[in-house]
Design a protein around this motif. Structure first.
Motif, short mmCIF file in Angstrom:
data_model
loop_
_atom_site.label_atom_id
_atom_site.label_comp_id
_atom_site.label_asym_id
_atom_site.label_seq_id
_atom_site.Cartn_x
_atom_site.Cartn_y
_atom_site.Cartn_z
N UNK A 169 7.39 -0.26 -4.01
CA UNK A 169 8.37 -0.25 -2.93
C UNK A 169 9.14 -1.56 -2.88
N UNK A 170 8.47 -2.66 -3.21
CA UNK A 170 9.15 -3.96 -3.21
C UNK A 170 10.30 -3.97 -4.22
N UNK A 171 10.05 -3.45 -5.42
CA UNK A 171 11.08 -3.45 -6.45
C UNK A 171 12.21 -2.48 -6.10
N UNK A 172 11.87 -1.31 -5.56
CA UNK A 172 12.90 -0.34 -5.22
C UNK A 172 13.82 -0.88 -4.12
N UNK A 173 13.23 -1.51 -3.12
CA UNK A 173 14.05 -2.06 -2.04
C UNK A 173 14.84 -3.27 -2.52
N UNK A 174 14.23 -4.09 -3.35
CA UNK A 174 14.96 -5.24 -3.91
C UNK A 174 16.19 -4.77 -4.69
N UNK A 175 16.02 -3.73 -5.51
CA UNK A 175 17.17 -3.19 -6.24
C UNK A 175 18.25 -2.69 -5.30
N UNK A 176 17.84 -2.02 -4.22
CA UNK A 176 18.81 -1.51 -3.26
C UNK A 176 19.56 -2.65 -2.58
N UNK A 177 18.84 -3.71 -2.24
CA UNK A 177 19.48 -4.87 -1.59
C UNK A 177 20.48 -5.52 -2.53
N UNK A 178 20.05 -5.73 -3.79
CA UNK A 178 20.87 -6.52 -4.71
C UNK A 178 22.00 -5.72 -5.34
N UNK A 179 21.79 -4.43 -5.58
CA UNK A 179 22.77 -3.67 -6.36
C UNK A 179 23.56 -2.66 -5.54
N UNK A 180 23.02 -2.23 -4.40
CA UNK A 180 23.78 -1.32 -3.53
C UNK A 180 24.41 -2.11 -2.39
N UNK A 181 23.63 -3.01 -1.78
CA UNK A 181 24.16 -3.83 -0.70
C UNK A 181 24.54 -3.03 0.53
N UNK A 182 23.83 -1.94 0.79
CA UNK A 182 24.12 -1.08 1.93
C UNK A 182 22.87 -0.95 2.80
N UNK A 183 23.01 -0.23 3.89
CA UNK A 183 21.83 0.10 4.70
C UNK A 183 20.83 0.87 3.84
N UNK A 184 19.55 0.67 4.13
CA UNK A 184 18.47 1.23 3.32
C UNK A 184 17.52 2.01 4.22
N UNK A 185 17.11 3.18 3.78
CA UNK A 185 16.10 3.97 4.48
C UNK A 185 14.90 4.14 3.58
N UNK A 186 13.72 3.78 4.09
CA UNK A 186 12.48 3.92 3.33
C UNK A 186 11.62 4.99 3.99
N UNK A 187 11.11 5.91 3.20
CA UNK A 187 10.19 6.94 3.69
C UNK A 187 8.96 6.95 2.80
N UNK A 188 7.79 6.91 3.41
CA UNK A 188 6.52 6.94 2.69
C UNK A 188 5.76 8.17 3.16
N UNK A 189 5.41 9.03 2.22
CA UNK A 189 4.75 10.30 2.54
C UNK A 189 3.39 10.36 1.88
N UNK A 190 2.45 10.99 2.56
CA UNK A 190 1.16 11.31 1.96
C UNK A 190 1.24 12.74 1.43
N UNK A 191 1.08 12.89 0.13
CA UNK A 191 1.16 14.21 -0.49
C UNK A 191 -0.09 14.41 -1.32
N UNK A 192 -1.05 15.10 -0.71
CA UNK A 192 -2.35 15.24 -1.35
C UNK A 192 -3.04 13.89 -1.41
#
Length: 263
Positions: A169-192
């Protein structure tokens, strides 16, 4: 041929369009044009990519498919079976407009509109199985996303997934901050027994698979490539989906039980 991560979709495909809801829980697959036997492998490959994201459900929109036979029925029935045996199991809903020949539907779970198909899938979703957080494109956001993972792993008794999930999640959000530069929504789900991490931003540009090419001797790996390699190593599957007004990058983290990381 078995698909391998990352699971990416061609936004310019003339026969398919694939989009996700903001959480990655329900994926829409719209198919258009005249049905032909040659489309069957492409449909199967697209559905396998969708199932790799472990969605709760898949909506298949057949309202723009010309299939007078209907020769495509075995493909759609096969899709129902595939979602049923997926681990964890997913559900499927098919959208056909009112007045479609009954023979086209067969035993498919058919609904007259996309809204009705979505309602049929999302009505059974347990609200306790997902946590969400909206973040700004700021340097502090990766840390906030890691804290979200920590709380989820504690609440769901999934401590074995804490370290790899925090790294992903740290890398995915870092990429969004650095390369998209927009608002970010994070969702974490338990699937099995796995965690599904979805990071949505407002940029339509999908991750580039070239960033995962083998590192050449003597050449430094840029930060974007390094981040995607961490995601690739610490997840069991990952990919990206277009969404309305942007994209969603997702990853599934599962206990590898001592198996080595994938580089």
């Amino acid at each position: 041929m078995q698909e391998q991560p990352p699971y990416l979709f061609d936004p310019g495909d003339e026969h398919f369009s694939v989009t996700s809801d903001p959480d990655g829980a329900v994926i829409d697959v719209a198919i258009r044009g005249t049905w032909a036997a040659a489309l069957h492998p492409a449909v199967s490959r697209t559905l396998r990519k969708c199932l790799a994201a472990h969605p709760a459900g898949i909506v298949v929109d057949l309202s723009r498919v010309e299939d007078p036979g209907p020769v495509g029925a075995p493909t759609w029935l096969g899709a129902v079976r595939a979602t049923a045996v997926a681990v964890p199991a997913a559900r499927i809903a098919v959208c056909l407009p009112p007045g479609s020949p009954p023979s086209r539907a067969g035993d498919l779970p058919v609904h007259p509109t996309l809204a009705a198909a979505h309602a049929a899938l999302t009505g059974d979703c347990a609200p306790g199985d997902i946590v969400r957080q909206s973040l700004p494109p700021a340097p502090s956001s990766p840390g906030a996303a890691r804290d979200l993972i920590g709380a989820a792993c504690q609440d769901w008794n999934m401590s074995a997934l804490l370290l790899p999930a925090r790294a992903v999640v740290s890398e995915l959000v870092t990429n969004a901050v650095e390369h998209a530069g927009t608002a970010i929504d994070v969702a974490v789900s338990r699937r099995g027994t796995s965690l599904h991490i979805a990071v949505r931003d407002r940029s339509p540009e999908l991750p580039r698979i070239l960033a995962l090419a083998p590192v050449q001797a003597g050449l430094p790996l840029d930060e974007r490539g390094r981040g995607l390699r961490v995601v690739h190593a610490d997840s069991t599957a990952w990919g990206a989906l277009p969404t309305t007004g942007g994209k969603l990058v997702w990853a599934t983290v599962r206990d590898r039980a001592g198996q080595p990381r994938r580089w």
